[in-house]
Structure formats: C-alpha cells, structure tokens
Design an enzyme around this catalytic site. Structure first.
Site, PDB file in Angstrom:
ATOM      1  N   HIS A 199       0.816  -1.215   0.000  1.00  0.00           N
ATOM      2  CA  HIS A 199       0.000   0.000   0.000  1.00  0.00           C
ATOM      3  C   HIS A 199       0.854   1.272   0.000  1.00  0.00           C
ATOM      4  O   HIS A 199       0.608   2.207  -0.759  1.00  0.00           O
ATOM      5  CB  HIS A 199      -0.890   0.023   1.246  1.00  0.00           C
TER       6      HIS A 199
HETATM    7  O1  RIB Z   1      -4.013  -0.180   5.499  1.00  0.00           O
HETATM    8  C1  RIB Z   1      -2.688  -0.219   5.032  1.00  0.00           C
HETATM    9  C2  RIB Z   1      -1.815   0.675   5.844  1.00  0.00           C
HETATM   10  O2  RIB Z   1      -1.799   0.241   7.195  1.00  0.00           O
HETATM   11  C3  RIB Z   1      -0.338   0.648   5.408  1.00  0.00           C
HETATM   12  O3  RIB Z   1       0.231   1.895   5.677  1.00  0.00           O
HETATM   13  C4  RIB Z   1       0.273  -0.395   6.289  1.00  0.00           C
HETATM   14  O4  RIB Z   1       1.673  -0.180   6.519  1.00  0.00           O
HETATM   15  C5  RIB Z   1      -0.484  -0.174   7.565  1.00  0.00           C
HETATM   16  O5  RIB Z   1       0.166   0.878   8.273  1.00  0.00           O
END
Ligand code: RIB
Ligand code: CA
Length: 313
Positions: free
Chosen positions: A239
């Site tokens: 992500h």
């Molecule tokens: O939902 C995904 C996010 O939450 C990303 O930033 C992952 O590292 C967690 O922090």
C-alpha cells in the site's frame, strides 16, 4: 545515491513491511530530508528501530535525520498489527543493523517546525501511517496551513476497509488525527486509499527480482518472503509504495476532488465519508491507478539499488 527528482521530501511512517519498501523507493526518487516515525503497525520503539535499520542498510543512516513521534493515538488506545508485519514489524530483516543509538530526543513535530522555520519553502510530506504526528504538529500551531506544500497520505477507503468492513488501518488507529488533518489542517492533500492501493500486489517474481538489487533489495526480499509465509499467501500488497508514486508520478492516477471526514468512534470508527457539497475542505482523492505503468515506475526506481546499499552489519 542518485535521485531522479529534486523534490525535498519528509516521510512519516510506521515501518512495517510496505513502509520499508516505500522508504527504499522514496530514497532514490526524492531528496529525503527526514524520516519520522509513529506507532501503528507496531509500537513506536519498534517502528523507530526499523526505520534506523532500513537507513543503515541503505547507507543513509548518517545522511537522513530520523526522529520519533507519537507512541499512541490522540484519544484512542494504540492498536497494532504484529500478525501482519511480525512482532518486530520487520520480521525477516537481516540481523546486525539495529541502530547504535536512539534518535535525538527532538520530537517529529518539533523537527518539522524547525525545518520549516529555517527553510525557504514549505514542506512536502508523504505519510504512510496513522496521522497522529501531523495532527499534533498542526493542532499545536507548529505547522500552520502555509507550512506544508503537499501532504500525500496512504489512508482511508471509499470502498470498504481492511481492519473492519468500514475502516482502513491508518484511519482506524487514529481517526481523530485523520479527521483533523483532512478537514481542518488547510494543507494541500492527496489521499491514496485502499481503493487504489489494494491493486499494488507483489508476488514471487517481484521477490526474485528484488534479490538481484543489492543489499537493499535482498533485505526487502527476505522481509516480503517472511510476510507471505506469515499470511499464507503468495503475494504482498504494498500500500505505502503507492503513496510515494502519488507524489513522484501523480499522472499514474485518476484524481477527484472530495470533501471528506473521518468517523471518530462506534461501529464505523475510521470510516472515511465523502461529504456532499463543499462541507469540509476538498482534498484530491485517487480513484484509479495505471497499474502497469506503476510497476514500471517502481522498478525503474528500485534498479538504482543494484550495486548500492550497505551489506556490512
Ligand atoms: O491499510 C494499510 C496501511 O496500514 C499501510 O500503511 C500499512 O503499513 C499499515 O500501516
Ligand atoms: Ca504504513
């Protein structure tokens, strides 16, 4: 290390597996001016140690300032995700890269304030964790609206959550901070939510390719292999890497202006609501991603780690 952009950028993160890969690609795409850490995926001591381990492996530990931020959300008890990122937050990373000392005691928000006051231009920040640090900087008057040129956040979702059916993890951990930043900070903002980031899958071929990209690629490959084993799936969703692309290559996305707010509590805690009309402050929301060209962007950057980095513990 060559950077491909003159952008001076600050990262605020909770490493974390995908934060780690985001840091690696940001380090070759931008002129990194600082890394700050927040509690999220794991506790603050671990996110901070992980950022230090990553910077050491990249050969950037002495070049890029590291500061710790908030150990807990503004008003909610901390929730972490060791089942996803491992107890350390970076399980699988090579031994021997623990930072020799803790970072300076200066907090993330005081660090940003000092940099803004001495800089001739407002800051650019990519945030890939809960927004607690930035909310504290803004609410405390340390970073007024004119102090931030651009904030890109990996957070929220307008198409269903990951930690609950309604909420994405970063928004859920500190919904009050997220709501204040998106509605009251006045900072120009781009948000990449799960709507686009859930597309960023990296599987066995990507892991094999990373292994050929020097000590940094090898270390990240080991972390991703541990991640896939832990979750019992052949791919990882990175992500936070998408947030780096959103600043460096916004043309890879389709953006819509949205006025949004974040639910503070209750069943829909952390849900991001698009508010009709112009209530709240419009932000740019990523509604689509050119996935093939995103991967091309990513590998073009990561290729710069071939022959770089520091394998010496
Ligand atoms: O939902 C995904 C996010 O939450 C990303 O930033 C992952 O590292 C967690 O922090
Ligand atoms: Ca993160």
């Amino acid at each position: 290390m060559q950077t491909q952009s003159n952008l001076e950028v600050y990262l605020d993160m909770d490493p974390g597996v995908d934060d780690a890969v985001a840091l690696a690609v940001a380090a070759v795409r931008f002129h990194l001016r600082g890394v700050t850490t927040v509690a999220g995926n794991v506790t603050l001591d671990r996110t901070t140690a992980n950022a230090g381990r990553l910077l050491r492996r990249m050969g950037l530990y002495d070049a890029v300032p590291l500061r710790a931020g908030s150990a807990a959300p503004l008003f909610h008890p901390l929730i972490t995700a060791p089942s996803v990122h491992g107890e350390s937050g970076l399980d699988g990373f090579p031994e021997g890269f623990d930072p020799p000392d803790p970072p300076p005691s200066e907090t993330a928000w005081r660090f940003w304030e000092g940099r803004w006051r001495q800089a001739s231009s407002p800051l650019r920040v990519v945030a890939t964790g809960p927004l607690t640090n930035l909310a504290r900087a803004g609410m405390g008057g340390l970073l007024p609206a004119e102090a931030v040129a651009q904030l890109v956040w990996m957070g929220g979702s307008l198409s269903g959550g990951n930690i609950t059916p309604y909420a994405e993890f970063n928004a859920y951990v500190d919904p009050v901070a997220a709501d204040w930043v998106v509605t009251a900070s006045g900072w120009p903002m781009r948000i990449v939510g799960l709507d686009v980031t859930r597309k960023a899958r990296f599987g066995a071929a990507a892991i094999s390719r990373l292994k050929r990209l020097g000590p940094v690629g090898e270390a990240l490959a080991q972390v991703l292999q541990a991640y896939c084993r832990r979750l019992g799936r052949p791919w990882a969703v990175l992500h936070d890497v998408v947030a780096v692309a959103a600043l460096d290559a916004p043309w890879l996305f389709r953006w819509q202006r949205r006025a949004v707010t974040v639910v503070h509590d209750g069943r829909e805690r952390g849900a991001v609501l698009a508010v009709p009309g112009v209530v709240g402050r419009p932000v740019w929301w990523a509604v689509d991603l050119d996935l093939p060209n995103f991967y091309t962007w990513f590998w073009a950057g990561m290729e710069q780690w071939r022959g770089s980095g520091d394998a010496r513990a």
